[in-house]
Design a protein around this motif. Sequence first.
Motif, short mmCIF file in Angstrom:
data_model
loop_
_atom_site.label_atom_id
_atom_site.label_comp_id
_atom_site.label_asym_id
_atom_site.label_seq_id
_atom_site.Cartn_x
_atom_site.Cartn_y
_atom_site.Cartn_z
N LYS A 135 -6.28 3.32 3.50
CA LYS A 135 -5.56 2.15 3.99
C LYS A 135 -5.01 2.34 5.40
O LYS A 135 -4.52 1.38 5.99
CB LYS A 135 -4.41 1.82 3.04
CG LYS A 135 -4.85 1.62 1.60
CD LYS A 135 -5.88 0.49 1.47
CE LYS A 135 -6.34 0.30 0.03
NZ LYS A 135 -7.34 -0.79 -0.07
N ARG B 178 -6.03 7.00 0.49
CA ARG B 178 -6.57 5.80 -0.14
C ARG B 178 -7.40 4.96 0.84
O ARG B 178 -7.94 3.92 0.46
CB ARG B 178 -5.44 4.94 -0.69
CG ARG B 178 -4.60 5.63 -1.73
CD ARG B 178 -3.51 4.74 -2.30
NE ARG B 178 -4.08 3.73 -3.19
CZ ARG B 178 -4.09 2.43 -2.94
NH1 ARG B 178 -3.57 1.97 -1.81
NH2 ARG B 178 -4.61 1.57 -3.81
N PRO C 64 -1.56 6.19 -6.80
CA PRO C 64 -2.70 5.91 -5.91
C PRO C 64 -3.94 5.42 -6.65
O PRO C 64 -4.82 4.82 -6.04
CB PRO C 64 -2.95 7.28 -5.24
CG PRO C 64 -1.68 8.03 -5.40
CD PRO C 64 -1.09 7.57 -6.69
N TRP C 65 -4.03 5.66 -7.99
CA TRP C 65 -5.20 5.26 -8.76
C TRP C 65 -4.93 4.01 -9.59
O TRP C 65 -5.63 3.74 -10.56
CB TRP C 65 -5.63 6.41 -9.69
CG TRP C 65 -6.07 7.61 -8.93
CD1 TRP C 65 -7.32 7.89 -8.49
CD2 TRP C 65 -5.25 8.70 -8.53
NE1 TRP C 65 -7.34 9.09 -7.81
CE2 TRP C 65 -6.07 9.62 -7.82
CE3 TRP C 65 -3.91 9.01 -8.67
CZ2 TRP C 65 -5.60 10.81 -7.29
CZ3 TRP C 65 -3.44 10.19 -8.14
CH2 TRP C 65 -4.28 11.08 -7.46
N ALA D 226 0.76 4.14 -2.82
CA ALA D 226 0.53 5.53 -2.45
C ALA D 226 1.63 6.44 -3.00
O ALA D 226 1.36 7.60 -3.34
CB ALA D 226 0.45 5.66 -0.94
N GLN E 116 0.82 -1.21 0.00
CA GLN E 116 0.00 0.00 0.00
C GLN E 116 0.86 1.27 0.00
O GLN E 116 0.50 2.26 -0.63
CB GLN E 116 -0.93 -0.01 1.22
CG GLN E 116 -1.92 -1.16 1.23
CD GLN E 116 -2.79 -1.18 -0.02
OE1 GLN E 116 -3.12 -0.14 -0.60
NE2 GLN E 116 -3.16 -2.39 -0.44
#
Length: 701
Positions: free
Chosen positions: A352, A350, A200-201, A196, A192
């Motif tokens: 997370k 995001r 991020p997408w 990031a 993650q």
Amino acid sequence: MVAEPMTTQPGRDWLDLSSPPQPPPENPEAPAASRVSVARGGLSAGLLSGGLLAGGLAQLRTGAARTGSAAAGHLQPVLAAAAGPLRRVAPAWQGAAERVGAHPLASRAVGAARRAGALPWGRGLLLAALSGFGLAALFLVWCAATLPPLNGNLPSPRTLTVQAEDGTPIARRGVARGRTLPLQSVSPAMVQAFLAAQDPWFEDGYRLDATGIAAVIGRAFRDTISDGPRSGGPRLTQRLVRRDLIGAVPGQPRSLADRVREAMLVLWLSARESDAQILARGLDLARFGPGLTGIDAAARTLFDKNAASLGPAEAAYLAGLTLSPDMQPDRDVTEIRALGHAVLDGMMMRGKLTAGEAGEAGRALDGLGPVGTTPVTRSGFPDLALAEAGARLGPEPPREAVLRTTLDRDLQAMAETAVERRLDAAGRGGTRSGLLVLGPDGSVHAVVAGGAPLSHTPEARRAAAASLRHLGRDGRPVYDRLVAAPMPTAERRTALLTLLADLARPPEAADDPASRDGLFVGPVGDLLVGTYLSGTAADNGAGDGPEALFQDLAAQVAKVRPAPQVAEAREAARETGSTARGASRPAWQNPGERPTATPTLRGVPRVIDTGRLRLDGQSVRLAGVEGQGGALAREFRQYLRRREVTCQPAGSADLYRCRAGDQDLSEVVLFNGAGRAAPGAPPELQAAEASAKGRKAGLWQ
């Protein structure tokens, strides 16, 4: 002359030269080969009627045939070498070519080409278009045949070790490549954090349709990759291809072939691999600092952990490194921590990490550093030394190299202790402190960075070059220098001030408070020490500040490095056949008799300049004298050669009135013009200076 037979009419296989046949009318529907044959017949008839022209044509054809045969012989090896890559690419493109030929647009294009060929100049334009299309197709085939491997270029491992003066390693550099790990072997926090930092997408939906293909091709021809939301293309895949597979350097121009290869590889990976496979490939090929590739190598080298055991703070640190892979993990710690905080913010964006988890990870990140991070590595001194040794290592990188420097581990430990004690006394809040010790030749003996690491300035490179003592390559010595020439006092002082200001500058990622800064430079024996302190503790009053840090280090050095004992000095004098009083000296004039004072320090001094001595393990400053270096200091050293000196305190910690026998050394120096009277000097010292001026002695000449 015999004419070449040519068929022009049915049933005739020779030409009647008396009545040449007329060419038939142009038929636009006739095949191109027929029209060319008719035109060739007409042209041949015209040439044959000239006789001599026919013979020239025959010779021309013969020469052309020979030239063609020779060219074919030369091109045959080249075509054979290119045939291998083309055979590998041909099956992949054969099916695509068949599908394109069966498309309705293809038949329309063929019809348009036929109609264009019937127009005036249409044939030339059509041939030019076909030639351009053929060259473009060959270029694309060549780019496809020369694509880089998908597992990246495997570098050969090598190790570079920087050592202290006693051979203890203080830093390691080199090239390391970790194992290929599946995504399940990497901790979820690291996955993650990497997303990031890079894209991020990435997990958003993406279709490889006409719009997506156009977006990928358009991004391949842009010099920068947008950091905003996805607009038709996977940014992580594009960064993976451009930076890690093709090896493009940011800020440097890219060739057309590299742009085309980038588009091909991005489309290939997007069509053939899943998001998990692309993400695992990105973690395996990512750079986590100079020479450190792959998450497996980064986790083991920097944190001595498996990739599956990385926590949020460590993952943020490593992911921040991927944003600026040219940073050294154990040197640019402050800047990397700032990037790590930005990664934690991206993980919160995001969804997370919660706010509480991000706050806990941020606090852990503020105290986090890779294994082997020390004040020496954070100062940048090992990297400067390796940069100076690079030319001596040769153009081919070694498998193993060892570099020994002048860094004194004991002195370095004293410097770190003094800095930590001063920071604790100042309360640490916003306070930065640094220290630098230079030897007589300008080499670095101890360094503690108070802000940013040393930059590659001329003064820093000169200090790094003076610090080189031994260099070995693959077990063989390359360079040895046990003794270096001393640096003039004024030049060394200027270099130390420049380097100290470089160490004291605030890091780019740090918010430096508006506060006072303080510097202090002074000698400790034959060493020159500079200290730095910023914040409210930079004030020199009340024993706080850079001068107090200097005195702390000087006191530690005096305990472990005592001056030679008087008995040892006398024994050395007897062995050389001379005594302290009987030693020869320059014809200096003594101003007169003075009573002997009660001694506090006693011994054979070492002259630093005409105003400072090294005696009994500490630096002694002659009261009322501003010393001089150079030739005057050398004359003063000759005057005091093996003479026993007695010094009595005269105010501050290092200020003394010293005597050699019955002579006051401060008065002797000023009387001979070897120094200047300090402000507030006693009347007898001012009178000695006035006498030297009147006689134009020493520096008053």
